[in-house]
Design a protein around this motif. Sequence first.
Motif, PDB file in Angstrom:
ATOM      1  N   GLY A  46       0.866  -1.264   0.067  1.00 33.33           N
ATOM      2  CA  GLY A  46       0.110  -0.054   0.152  1.00 33.33           C
ATOM      3  C   GLY A  46       1.016   1.281   0.076  1.00 33.33           C
ATOM      4  N   ASN A  47       0.305   2.340   0.443  1.00 29.84           N
ATOM      5  CA  ASN A  47       1.081   3.505   0.398  1.00 29.84           C
ATOM      6  C   ASN A  47       2.209   3.571   1.517  1.00 29.84           C
ATOM      7  OD1 ASN A  47       1.781   6.166   0.245  1.00 29.84           O
ATOM      8  ND2 ASN A  47      -0.163   7.013   1.479  1.00 29.84           N
ATOM      9  N   SER A  48       3.280   4.082   1.114  1.00 35.27           N
ATOM     10  CA  SER A  48       4.443   3.853   1.846  1.00 35.27           C
ATOM     11  C   SER A  48       4.915   5.243   2.701  1.00 35.27           C
ATOM     12  CB  SER A  48       5.797   3.978   1.124  1.00 35.27           C
ATOM     13  OG  SER A  48       6.129   4.924   0.090  1.00 35.27           O
ATOM     14  N   GLY A  49       3.912   6.244   2.860  1.00 35.53           N
ATOM     15  CA  GLY A  49       4.034   7.396   3.397  1.00 35.53           C
ATOM     16  C   GLY A  49       3.130   8.535   2.799  1.00 35.53           C
ATOM     17  N   PRO A  50       3.115   9.613   3.619  1.00 34.15           N
ATOM     18  CA  PRO A  50       2.326  10.876   3.178  1.00 34.15           C
ATOM     19  C   PRO A  50       2.974  11.636   1.960  1.00 34.15           C
ATOM     20  CG  PRO A  50       3.426  11.201   5.284  1.00 34.15           C
ATOM     21  CD  PRO A  50       3.667   9.880   4.888  1.00 34.15           C
ATOM     22  N   THR A  51       2.330  11.975   0.931  1.00 29.44           N
ATOM     23  CA  THR A  51       2.804  13.129   0.268  1.00 29.44           C
ATOM     24  C   THR A  51       2.849  14.510   0.682  1.00 29.44           C
ATOM     25  OG1 THR A  51       2.420  11.661  -1.737  1.00 29.44           O
ATOM     26  CG2 THR A  51       2.824  13.712  -2.295  1.00 29.44           C
ATOM     27  N   PRO A 233      16.263   1.182   1.122  1.00 32.89           N
ATOM     28  CA  PRO A 233      14.913   0.842   0.831  1.00 32.89           C
ATOM     29  C   PRO A 233      13.909   0.629   2.006  1.00 32.89           C
ATOM     30  CG  PRO A 233      16.635  -0.899   0.495  1.00 32.89           C
ATOM     31  CD  PRO A 233      17.240   0.368   0.749  1.00 32.89           C
ATOM     32  N   CYS A 234      12.613   0.649   1.987  1.00 35.62           N
ATOM     33  CA  CYS A 234      11.762   0.594   2.954  1.00 35.62           C
ATOM     34  C   CYS A 234      10.321   0.057   2.178  1.00 35.62           C
ATOM     35  CB  CYS A 234      11.867   1.648   3.741  1.00 35.62           C
ATOM     36  SG  CYS A 234      10.944   3.147   2.940  1.00 35.62           S
ATOM     37  N   GLU A 235       9.495  -0.660   2.797  1.00 33.25           N
ATOM     38  CA  GLU A 235       8.160  -0.870   2.566  1.00 33.25           C
ATOM     39  C   GLU A 235       7.389  -0.578   3.625  1.00 33.25           C
ATOM     40  OE1 GLU A 235       6.926  -3.958   0.091  1.00 33.25           O
ATOM     41  OE2 GLU A 235       8.990  -4.353  -0.578  1.00 33.25           O
ATOM     42  N   PHE A 236       7.805  -0.364   5.064  1.00 36.00           N
ATOM     43  CA  PHE A 236       6.997   0.026   6.227  1.00 36.00           C
ATOM     44  C   PHE A 236       7.676   1.029   6.879  1.00 36.00           C
ATOM     45  CE2 PHE A 236       6.645  -4.398   4.914  1.00 36.00           C
ATOM     46  CZ  PHE A 236       5.317  -4.483   4.951  1.00 36.00           C
ATOM     47  N   ILE A 237       6.730   2.032   7.389  1.00 36.96           N
ATOM     48  CA  ILE A 237       7.128   3.008   8.076  1.00 36.96           C
ATOM     49  C   ILE A 237       8.156   2.997   9.316  1.00 36.96           C
ATOM     50  CG2 ILE A 237       6.476   4.936   9.787  1.00 36.96           C
ATOM     51  CD1 ILE A 237       5.598   5.407   6.836  1.00 36.96           C
ATOM     52  N   ASN A 238       8.117   1.911  10.111  1.00 35.38           N
ATOM     53  CA  ASN A 238       9.139   1.666  11.284  1.00 35.38           C
ATOM     54  C   ASN A 238      10.342   0.892  11.023  1.00 35.38           C
ATOM     55  OD1 ASN A 238       7.488  -0.464  11.021  1.00 35.38           O
ATOM     56  ND2 ASN A 238       7.318  -0.684  13.543  1.00 35.38           N
ATOM     57  N   VAL A 239      10.598   0.845   9.534  1.00 33.24           N
ATOM     58  CA  VAL A 239      11.842   0.108   9.413  1.00 33.24           C
ATOM     59  C   VAL A 239      12.977   1.274   9.007  1.00 33.24           C
ATOM     60  CG1 VAL A 239      11.056  -2.131   8.562  1.00 33.24           C
ATOM     61  CG2 VAL A 239      11.461  -0.293   6.904  1.00 33.24           C
ATOM     62  N   MET A 247       8.937   6.616   2.193  1.00 36.86           N
ATOM     63  CA  MET A 247       8.211   7.504   1.316  1.00 36.86           C
ATOM     64  C   MET A 247       8.318   6.953   0.367  1.00 36.86           C
ATOM     65  SD  MET A 247       8.249  11.531   2.427  1.00 36.86           S
ATOM     66  CE  MET A 247       6.887  12.004   1.648  1.00 36.86           C
ATOM     67  N   SER A 248       7.309   7.078  -0.962  1.00 32.55           N
ATOM     68  CA  SER A 248       7.780   6.497  -2.021  1.00 32.55           C
ATOM     69  C   SER A 248       8.962   7.141  -2.702  1.00 32.55           C
ATOM     70  CB  SER A 248       6.529   6.914  -3.018  1.00 32.55           C
ATOM     71  OG  SER A 248       6.209   8.189  -3.076  1.00 32.55           O
ATOM     72  N   ALA A 249       9.579   6.036  -3.628  1.00 33.69           N
ATOM     73  CA  ALA A 249      11.007   6.374  -4.104  1.00 33.69           C
ATOM     74  C   ALA A 249      11.057   7.413  -4.947  1.00 33.69           C
ATOM     75  CB  ALA A 249      11.498   5.004  -4.818  1.00 33.69           C
ATOM     76  N   GLU A 256      14.663   3.785  -8.388  1.00 31.20           N
ATOM     77  CA  GLU A 256      13.325   3.653  -8.846  1.00 31.20           C
ATOM     78  C   GLU A 256      13.018   2.185  -8.595  1.00 31.20           C
ATOM     79  OE1 GLU A 256      12.950   5.102 -12.633  1.00 31.20           O
ATOM     80  OE2 GLU A 256      13.288   7.288 -12.079  1.00 31.20           O
ATOM     81  N   GLY A 257      13.996   1.306  -8.472  1.00 35.19           N
ATOM     82  CA  GLY A 257      13.675  -0.056  -8.229  1.00 35.19           C
ATOM     83  C   GLY A 257      13.070  -0.216  -6.873  1.00 35.19           C
ATOM     84  N   TYR A 258      13.118   0.420  -5.800  1.00 38.78           N
ATOM     85  CA  TYR A 258      12.619   0.391  -4.632  1.00 38.78           C
ATOM     86  C   TYR A 258      11.239   0.947  -4.319  1.00 38.78           C
ATOM     87  CZ  TYR A 258      17.693   0.420  -3.142  1.00 38.78           C
ATOM     88  OH  TYR A 258      18.948   0.203  -3.154  1.00 38.78           O
ATOM     89  N   PHE A 259      10.428   0.352  -3.615  1.00 42.22           N
ATOM     90  CA  PHE A 259       9.358   0.443  -3.237  1.00 42.22           C
ATOM     91  C   PHE A 259       9.024   1.839  -2.510  1.00 42.22           C
ATOM     92  CE2 PHE A 259       5.257   0.449  -0.481  1.00 42.22           C
ATOM     93  CZ  PHE A 259       4.516   0.459  -1.449  1.00 42.22           C
ATOM     94  N   GLY A 260       9.956   1.858  -1.813  1.00 44.90           N
ATOM     95  CA  GLY A 260       9.993   3.322  -1.148  1.00 44.90           C
ATOM     96  C   GLY A 260      11.514   3.303  -0.493  1.00 44.90           C
ATOM     97  N   CYS A 261      11.673   4.441  -0.059  1.00 40.99           N
ATOM     98  CA  CYS A 261      12.976   4.834   0.793  1.00 40.99           C
ATOM     99  C   CYS A 261      12.863   5.553   1.818  1.00 40.99           C
ATOM    100  CB  CYS A 261      13.975   5.562  -0.355  1.00 40.99           C
ATOM    101  SG  CYS A 261      14.482   4.728  -1.987  1.00 40.99           S
ATOM    102  N   CYS A 262      13.858   5.417   2.821  1.00 36.93           N
ATOM    103  CA  CYS A 262      13.985   6.251   4.011  1.00 36.93           C
ATOM    104  C   CYS A 262      14.316   7.698   3.731  1.00 36.93           C
ATOM    105  CB  CYS A 262      14.450   5.524   5.223  1.00 36.93           C
ATOM    106  SG  CYS A 262      14.113   3.964   5.624  1.00 36.93           S
ATOM    107  N   THR A 263      13.722   8.656   4.448  1.00 38.74           N
ATOM    108  CA  THR A 263      14.255  10.222   4.354  1.00 38.74           C
ATOM    109  C   THR A 263      13.791  10.853   5.698  1.00 38.74           C
ATOM    110  OG1 THR A 263      14.147  11.916   2.686  1.00 38.74           O
ATOM    111  CG2 THR A 263      11.901  11.151   3.120  1.00 38.74           C
ATOM    112  N   ALA A 264      14.433  11.935   5.660  1.00 36.72           N
ATOM    113  CA  ALA A 264      14.664  12.511   7.064  1.00 36.72           C
ATOM    114  C   ALA A 264      13.373  13.726   7.230  1.00 36.72           C
ATOM    115  CB  ALA A 264      15.973  13.126   7.477  1.00 36.72           C
TER     116      ALA A 264
END
Length: 302
Positions: A46-51, A233-239, A247-249, A256-264
């Motif tokens: 699903g959604n990996s975070g808020p836009t 890479p991440c797919e869940f908030i608390n990883v 958030m989305s990559a 771009e191959g990641y589902f989402g990525c961690c950002t500060a």
Amino acid sequence: MAKRTVCILVVGLMGCWVPASDGDPSSSQMDASSSGGLPPDDQPHGNSGPTPGATTVPEMTTDGGSDPEPPSNFIENPDGGSDVYQCDVFEQDCKEGEKCLAWANDGGSTWNATRCSDLVDDPAQVGEACYVIGSAVSGSDSCDVGAMCWNVDPETLEGTCIGLCTGDPASPVCEDPNAQCSISCDGTLTLCMPTCDPLAQDCAGGDACYPMGVGYFTCAPDVSGDLGAQGEPCEFINVCDPGLTCMSADVVGCDEGYFGCCTAYCEVGAAPCGSGLECMPYFNAGNAPPGLENVGVCIAGA
């Protein structure tokens, strides 16, 4: 009003997926796998975070978005019943000497049903140490009515009692003024999660501050392990590490191959993010809750 989120889980478990509410700008997905939280291939996404409000990148939700509706995790009760909701976690309508809790009725590792379980002698109160009986998703623990053993160690099966929401699903209530009702796992899990400031990361030891609904952040276990740094890479908030969110990559500008990525997270108008990232407001103009007006997130620059 509470925000229905995905299932919030403890270390060593994989979680259920619940779509965001219609019109909700902050849909987040959480898991707490000891392997970093990445789900197996058969887990729905699903959604990996808020836009952030300043971007035009669409959310990945099931509310008219590009992802398919996730399959239900519900099955018939293996104990012989056909109703996954044996009791009401808000009403606590079990007989005397019992309480109503969420559990995994399919033998899996995701809360997906409710059941009545026996109270132990001298049950623990909210904030006190507790233990689960069998597993973290057994629906049986040493906490009193209206509480659940949370943040359970998978080896010792010990945790801390956290309060359940009262009221009803439309108007949930938490007795603690510093907590927010988080309803997840299709309404089976109703927890009063402590609120926090993502810039201050003011959660108790072992927890980090993550977005869990419209206009609020709550403390949840940090299960990032050796991963979770900026751009990973991440797919869940608390990883993601404390102070970062998933958030989305394409928003973060990572692989771009990641589902989402961690950002500060960042403070709007303060020090720049660096590495070609911009600090953009987390909330749309005028929608930030009091005290969170300066919360931003580092995303790819235009």
